[in-house]
Design a protein around this motif. Structure first.
Motif, PDB file in Angstrom:
ATOM      1  N   PHE A 115       0.826  -1.200   0.000  1.00 51.01           N
ATOM      2  CA  PHE A 115       0.000   0.000   0.000  1.00 51.01           C
ATOM      3  C   PHE A 115       0.868   1.261   0.000  1.00 51.01           C
ATOM      4  O   PHE A 115       0.634   2.197  -0.770  1.00 51.01           O
ATOM      5  CB  PHE A 115      -0.933  -0.007   1.220  1.00 51.01           C
ATOM      6  CG  PHE A 115      -1.723   1.255   1.398  1.00 51.01           C
ATOM      7  CD1 PHE A 115      -2.794   1.539   0.570  1.00 51.01           C
ATOM      8  CD2 PHE A 115      -1.380   2.173   2.379  1.00 51.01           C
ATOM      9  CE1 PHE A 115      -3.519   2.710   0.723  1.00 51.01           C
ATOM     10  CE2 PHE A 115      -2.088   3.341   2.538  1.00 51.01           C
ATOM     11  CZ  PHE A 115      -3.167   3.609   1.709  1.00 51.01           C
ATOM     12  N   VAL A 116       1.903   1.286   0.846  1.00 51.62           N
ATOM     13  CA  VAL A 116       2.786   2.453   0.924  1.00 51.62           C
ATOM     14  C   VAL A 116       3.526   2.661  -0.396  1.00 51.62           C
ATOM     15  O   VAL A 116       3.646   3.789  -0.885  1.00 51.62           O
ATOM     16  CB  VAL A 116       3.780   2.301   2.104  1.00 51.62           C
ATOM     17  CG1 VAL A 116       4.856   3.372   2.060  1.00 51.62           C
ATOM     18  CG2 VAL A 116       3.032   2.369   3.421  1.00 51.62           C
ATOM     19  N   GLY A 118       2.502   1.730  -3.352  1.00 51.94           N
ATOM     20  CA  GLY A 118       1.517   2.196  -4.324  1.00 51.94           C
ATOM     21  C   GLY A 118       1.193   3.666  -4.171  1.00 51.94           C
ATOM     22  O   GLY A 118       1.117   4.408  -5.149  1.00 51.94           O
ATOM     23  N   VAL A 119       1.014   4.110  -2.927  1.00 54.56           N
ATOM     24  CA  VAL A 119       0.738   5.528  -2.675  1.00 54.56           C
ATOM     25  C   VAL A 119       1.945   6.371  -3.084  1.00 54.56           C
ATOM     26  O   VAL A 119       1.791   7.419  -3.716  1.00 54.56           O
ATOM     27  CB  VAL A 119       0.373   5.750  -1.189  1.00 54.56           C
ATOM     28  CG1 VAL A 119       0.353   7.225  -0.837  1.00 54.56           C
ATOM     29  CG2 VAL A 119      -0.975   5.118  -0.884  1.00 54.56           C
ATOM     30  N   SER A 120       3.146   5.912  -2.746  1.00 55.51           N
ATOM     31  CA  SER A 120       4.359   6.644  -3.127  1.00 55.51           C
ATOM     32  C   SER A 120       4.473   6.755  -4.636  1.00 55.51           C
ATOM     33  O   SER A 120       4.822   7.811  -5.168  1.00 55.51           O
ATOM     34  CB  SER A 120       5.597   5.939  -2.572  1.00 55.51           C
ATOM     35  OG  SER A 120       5.540   5.880  -1.177  1.00 55.51           O
ATOM     36  N   SER A 121       4.180   5.680  -5.317  1.00 50.40           N
ATOM     37  CA  SER A 121       4.236   5.694  -6.776  1.00 50.40           C
ATOM     38  C   SER A 121       3.237   6.698  -7.345  1.00 50.40           C
ATOM     39  O   SER A 121       3.558   7.462  -8.258  1.00 50.40           O
ATOM     40  CB  SER A 121       3.954   4.295  -7.314  1.00 50.40           C
ATOM     41  OG  SER A 121       3.870   4.313  -8.704  1.00 50.40           O
ATOM     42  N   GLY A 122       2.032   6.697  -6.817  1.00 47.37           N
ATOM     43  CA  GLY A 122       1.018   7.650  -7.291  1.00 47.37           C
ATOM     44  C   GLY A 122       1.421   9.086  -7.060  1.00 47.37           C
ATOM     45  O   GLY A 122       1.246   9.949  -7.935  1.00 47.37           O
ATOM     46  N   ILE A 123       1.986   9.361  -5.900  1.00 46.16           N
ATOM     47  CA  ILE A 123       2.416  10.726  -5.596  1.00 46.16           C
ATOM     48  C   ILE A 123       3.539  11.147  -6.529  1.00 46.16           C
ATOM     49  O   ILE A 123       3.519  12.237  -7.101  1.00 46.16           O
ATOM     50  CB  ILE A 123       2.851  10.830  -4.117  1.00 46.16           C
ATOM     51  CG1 ILE A 123       1.629  10.704  -3.207  1.00 46.16           C
ATOM     52  CG2 ILE A 123       3.578  12.143  -3.850  1.00 46.16           C
ATOM     53  CD1 ILE A 123       1.960  10.557  -1.748  1.00 46.16           C
ATOM     54  N   ASN A 126       2.384  11.731 -10.138  1.00 39.74           N
ATOM     55  CA  ASN A 126       1.579  12.935 -10.339  1.00 39.74           C
ATOM     56  C   ASN A 126       2.365  14.223 -10.153  1.00 39.74           C
ATOM     57  O   ASN A 126       2.140  15.196 -10.860  1.00 39.74           O
ATOM     58  CB  ASN A 126       0.372  12.925  -9.399  1.00 39.74           C
ATOM     59  CG  ASN A 126      -0.677  11.952  -9.864  1.00 39.74           C
ATOM     60  OD1 ASN A 126      -1.004  11.914 -11.037  1.00 39.74           O
ATOM     61  ND2 ASN A 126      -1.186  11.154  -8.965  1.00 39.74           N
ATOM     62  N   TYR A 180      11.960   5.093  -3.610  1.00 34.65           N
ATOM     63  CA  TYR A 180      10.965   6.161  -3.583  1.00 34.65           C
ATOM     64  C   TYR A 180      11.424   7.307  -2.677  1.00 34.65           C
ATOM     65  O   TYR A 180      11.228   8.475  -3.000  1.00 34.65           O
ATOM     66  CB  TYR A 180       9.600   5.636  -3.137  1.00 34.65           C
ATOM     67  CG  TYR A 180       8.872   4.927  -4.243  1.00 34.65           C
ATOM     68  CD1 TYR A 180       8.511   5.601  -5.405  1.00 34.65           C
ATOM     69  CD2 TYR A 180       8.552   3.592  -4.139  1.00 34.65           C
ATOM     70  CE1 TYR A 180       7.857   4.959  -6.428  1.00 34.65           C
ATOM     71  CE2 TYR A 180       7.895   2.935  -5.163  1.00 34.65           C
ATOM     72  CZ  TYR A 180       7.553   3.626  -6.296  1.00 34.65           C
ATOM     73  OH  TYR A 180       6.902   2.985  -7.313  1.00 34.65           O
TER      74      TYR A 180
END
Length: 188
Positions: A115-116, A118-123, A126, A180
């Motif tokens: 989850f972490v 995935g969130v890091s990748s999204g941030i 973007n 990341y």
């Protein structure tokens, strides 16, 4: 520069059938007017069409496979006398599996780390372009950045198995988190 070369291109429109000429002329004018981000969006749309068609094909195949399973289950139910015993057993298996998962600290840590990541990748995905724009990058450089990022990730499909076997899943997740963190500091 490409648009200038295309304008110099001579094409004999009289060789085309009469009904096709207006479409080709409109496409040619549209092609000459597309520049910058429009060209990227058009390329993205053109590349998305085969992906969408592939997804629809797999959905259809999945639906057919599920339909066969449903038909087989209905046939099995019609042959058996005990129709009500299957449902509680299936729900009991699901709750039992969830209970086992929630009791396993390694599994919970794994899903939390995924989850972490995935969130890091999204941030990063973007905000990388916002940062690139701040430092004066053009759309072309942003596109090249995405190309290099994707090209660098493609070999990981082949190397991820041996890498995970060599280092272990925990170390691979820690390495990805560290990468990341490094990217966050580079963008800051």
């Amino acid at each position: 520069r490409v648009a200038e070369n295309l304008q110099d291109l001579q094409f004999n429109w009289t060789q085309l059938p009469v009904l096709v000429r207006p479409f080709c002329d409109a496409f040619y004018k549209l092609w000459l007017s597309i520049t910058g981000y429009r060209l990227l969006f058009l390329a993205y749309a053109a590349l998305s069409v085969p992906t969408w068609l592939g997804m629809k094909t797999f959905e259809r195949l999945d639906y057919q496979q599920k339909q066969k399973l449903v038909d087989a289950r209905q046939k099995e139910k019609s042959n058996s006398n005990n129709n009500n015993t299957n449902k509680p057993k299936e729900s009991a298996k699901i709750t039992q599996g969830l209970r086992l998962l929630l009791q396993n600290s390694d599994a919970l840590l794994f899903f939390f780390l995924v989850f972490v990541v995935g969130v890091s990748s999204g941030i990063i995905e973007n905000f990388a372009y916002v940062r690139m724009r701040e430092v004066g990058c053009t759309g072309r450089e942003m596109g090249l950045s995405r190309l290099v990022s994707s090209a660098a990730g493609a070999p990981m499909f082949w190397f991820s198995g041996p890498l995970t076997e060599t280092l272990g899943a925990d170390r691979v997740l820690v390495l990805s988190l560290l990468s990341y963190v490094t990217r966050f500091f580079l963008y800051a």
